[in-house]
Design a protein around this motif. Structure first.
Motif, mmCIF file in Angstrom:
data_model
loop_
_atom_site.group_PDB
_atom_site.id
_atom_site.type_symbol
_atom_site.label_atom_id
_atom_site.label_comp_id
_atom_site.label_asym_id
_atom_site.label_seq_id
_atom_site.Cartn_x
_atom_site.Cartn_y
_atom_site.Cartn_z
ATOM 1 N N TYR A 1 1.878 3.363 5.099
ATOM 2 C CA TYR A 1 0.928 2.567 5.828
ATOM 3 C C TYR A 1 2.038 1.806 6.807
ATOM 4 C CZ TYR A 1 -2.976 3.931 2.926
ATOM 5 O OH TYR A 1 -4.123 4.494 2.464
ATOM 6 N N THR B 1 0.648 3.766 -3.026
ATOM 7 C CA THR B 1 -0.016 5.136 -3.066
ATOM 8 C C THR B 1 1.010 6.214 -2.710
ATOM 9 O OG1 THR B 1 -0.349 4.826 -0.608
ATOM 10 C CG2 THR B 1 -1.827 3.995 -2.202
ATOM 11 N N MET C 1 0.830 -1.287 0.152
ATOM 12 C CA MET C 1 0.064 0.129 -0.139
ATOM 13 C C MET C 1 0.940 1.379 -0.167
ATOM 14 S SD MET C 1 -3.272 -0.598 0.201
ATOM 15 C CE MET C 1 -3.893 0.925 1.132
ATOM 16 N N GLU D 1 -8.832 3.353 -0.339
ATOM 17 C CA GLU D 1 -7.791 2.192 -0.070
ATOM 18 C C GLU D 1 -8.244 0.762 -0.098
ATOM 19 O OE1 GLU D 1 -6.240 4.913 4.137
ATOM 20 O OE2 GLU D 1 -8.126 4.136 4.044
#
Length: 69
Positions: free
Chosen positions: A33, A29, A25, A51
């Protein structure tokens, strides 16, 4: 089934861990995270739809919306 249960089920099915997902993640992105953050979002039900879509995409699935018959 809740979003948490959906994601946990898919992670288990694909032999992924929360640790691996948090890392992917972050890579996808560009946002940090951590295992703790991702777990808390799932537990508290505060995971955003974008998400959720990213997680589904990373695992190789897609979301389909179909009209009821």
């Amino acid at each position: 089934m809740t979003v948490k249960e959906d994601i946990k089920s898919l992670l288990a099915k694909e032999s992924w861990t929360i640790t691996k997902m948090a890392k992917e993640m972050s890579n996808k992105t560009g946002k940090k995270y951590s295992i703790k953050t991702l777990s808390q979002k799932l537990t508290n039900g505060t995971l955003r739809y974008d998400e959720y879509k990213s997680i589904i995409d990373i695992l190789g699935y897609e979301i389909k919306l179909e009209r009821k018959k």
